[in-house]
Write a protein that holds these residues in place. Structure first.
Motif, PDB file in Angstrom:
ATOM      1  N   VAL A  36      31.075  57.586  44.652  1.00  0.00           N
ATOM      2  CA  VAL A  36      31.426  58.956  44.263  1.00  0.00           C
ATOM      3  C   VAL A  36      32.583  58.944  43.272  1.00  0.00           C
ATOM      4  N   TYR A  37      33.578  58.117  43.528  1.00  0.00           N
ATOM      5  CA  TYR A  37      34.735  58.030  42.637  1.00  0.00           C
ATOM      6  C   TYR A  37      34.316  57.545  41.249  1.00  0.00           C
ATOM      7  N   LEU A  38      33.530  56.484  41.203  1.00  0.00           N
ATOM      8  CA  LEU A  38      33.106  55.932  39.918  1.00  0.00           C
ATOM      9  C   LEU A  38      32.196  56.897  39.157  1.00  0.00           C
ATOM     10  N   ARG A  39      31.353  57.638  39.857  1.00  0.00           N
ATOM     11  CA  ARG A  39      30.508  58.633  39.174  1.00  0.00           C
ATOM     12  C   ARG A  39      31.371  59.737  38.571  1.00  0.00           C
ATOM     13  N   GLY A  40      32.418  60.105  39.289  1.00  0.00           N
ATOM     14  CA  GLY A  40      33.336  61.099  38.751  1.00  0.00           C
ATOM     15  C   GLY A  40      34.061  60.587  37.525  1.00  0.00           C
ATOM     16  N   MET A  41      34.460  59.315  37.551  1.00  0.00           N
ATOM     17  CA  MET A  41      35.135  58.723  36.398  1.00  0.00           C
ATOM     18  C   MET A  41      34.175  58.643  35.212  1.00  0.00           C
ATOM     19  N   ARG A  42      32.920  58.339  35.474  1.00  0.00           N
ATOM     20  CA  ARG A  42      31.947  58.242  34.386  1.00  0.00           C
ATOM     21  C   ARG A  42      31.705  59.606  33.746  1.00  0.00           C
ATOM     22  N   SER A  43      31.703  60.646  34.567  1.00  0.00           N
ATOM     23  CA  SER A  43      31.501  61.983  34.008  1.00  0.00           C
ATOM     24  C   SER A  43      32.689  62.416  33.156  1.00  0.00           C
ATOM     25  N   ASP A  44      33.841  61.764  33.353  1.00  0.00           N
ATOM     26  CA  ASP A  44      35.025  62.034  32.525  1.00  0.00           C
ATOM     27  C   ASP A  44      35.007  61.219  31.239  1.00  0.00           C
ATOM     28  N   GLY A  45      33.964  60.416  31.025  1.00  0.00           N
ATOM     29  CA  GLY A  45      33.820  59.672  29.784  1.00  0.00           C
ATOM     30  C   GLY A  45      34.235  58.217  29.865  1.00  0.00           C
ATOM     31  N   LEU A  46      34.520  57.696  31.052  1.00  0.00           N
ATOM     32  CA  LEU A  46      34.941  56.309  31.202  1.00  0.00           C
ATOM     33  C   LEU A  46      33.702  55.418  31.297  1.00  0.00           C
ATOM     34  N   THR A  47      33.621  54.382  30.439  1.00  0.00           N
ATOM     35  CA  THR A  47      32.448  53.514  30.453  1.00  0.00           C
ATOM     36  C   THR A  47      32.856  52.063  30.259  1.00  0.00           C
ATOM     37  N   GLY A  48      31.890  51.175  30.392  1.00  0.00           N
ATOM     38  CA  GLY A  48      32.034  49.777  30.021  1.00  0.00           C
ATOM     39  C   GLY A  48      33.026  48.977  30.831  1.00  0.00           C
ATOM     40  N   ASN A  49      33.884  48.256  30.130  1.00  0.00           N
ATOM     41  CA  ASN A  49      34.802  47.294  30.722  1.00  0.00           C
ATOM     42  C   ASN A  49      35.775  47.954  31.693  1.00  0.00           C
ATOM     43  N   LYS A  50      36.218  49.153  31.398  1.00  0.00           N
ATOM     44  CA  LYS A  50      37.150  49.846  32.291  1.00  0.00           C
ATOM     45  C   LYS A  50      36.485  50.176  33.618  1.00  0.00           C
ATOM     46  N   MET A  51      35.206  50.548  33.583  1.00  0.00           N
ATOM     47  CA  MET A  51      34.474  50.821  34.823  1.00  0.00           C
ATOM     48  C   MET A  51      34.376  49.572  35.677  1.00  0.00           C
ATOM     49  N   LEU A  52      34.131  48.419  35.052  1.00  0.00           N
ATOM     50  CA  LEU A  52      34.056  47.166  35.782  1.00  0.00           C
ATOM     51  C   LEU A  52      35.387  46.831  36.430  1.00  0.00           C
ATOM     52  N   LYS A  53      36.487  47.014  35.695  1.00  0.00           N
ATOM     53  CA  LYS A  53      37.815  46.748  36.252  1.00  0.00           C
ATOM     54  C   LYS A  53      38.117  47.663  37.429  1.00  0.00           C
ATOM     55  N   ILE A  54      37.764  48.936  37.305  1.00  0.00           N
ATOM     56  CA  ILE A  54      37.990  49.874  38.403  1.00  0.00           C
ATOM     57  C   ILE A  54      37.151  49.490  39.616  1.00  0.00           C
ATOM     58  N   ALA A  55      35.907  49.082  39.381  1.00  0.00           N
ATOM     59  CA  ALA A  55      35.041  48.663  40.485  1.00  0.00           C
ATOM     60  C   ALA A  55      35.623  47.443  41.197  1.00  0.00           C
ATOM     61  N   LEU A  56      36.165  46.489  40.450  1.00  0.00           N
ATOM     62  CA  LEU A  56      36.772  45.308  41.067  1.00  0.00           C
ATOM     63  C   LEU A  56      38.018  45.675  41.867  1.00  0.00           C
ATOM     64  N   VAL A  57      38.797  46.618  41.371  1.00  0.00           N
ATOM     65  CA  VAL A  57      39.968  47.085  42.121  1.00  0.00           C
ATOM     66  C   VAL A  57      39.520  47.745  43.420  1.00  0.00           C
ATOM     67  N   TRP A  58      38.461  48.546  43.369  1.00  0.00           N
ATOM     68  CA  TRP A  58      37.940  49.180  44.575  1.00  0.00           C
ATOM     69  C   TRP A  58      37.469  48.142  45.594  1.00  0.00           C
TER      70      TRP A  58
END
Length: 58
Positions: free
Chosen positions: A18-40
C-alpha cells in the motif's frame, strides 16, 4: 513457520504494498522505488526479529 509468523508477514507485506503504491501514484519510479522496497524489507525483518525475541515466538 507458525501461523503467527505467516500472519505477521502478510500484514507487513500488505502495508509495504500500500505504501509503495501510494509513492508510485506520487510519481516515484525506478531506482528510488527499489531502494524504498529494500528499506521496507529491512524494517520488517528487524521488527520481526525484535518481536520474536521479546515474545519468544519461533
Amino acid at each position: 513457520m507458525s501461523i503467527g509468523a505467516w500472519m505477521w508477514a502478510a500484514v507487513m507485506a500488505a502495508l509495504a504494498i500500500v505504501y509503495l503504491r501510494g509513492m508510485r501514484s506520487d510519481g516515484l519510479t525506478g531506482n528510488k522505488m527499489l531502494k524504498i522496497a529494500l528499506v521496507w524489507v529491512a524494517i520488517i525483518l528487524g521488527a520481526y526479529v525484535i518481536v520474536s525475541w521479546l515474545t519468544g515466538m519461533s
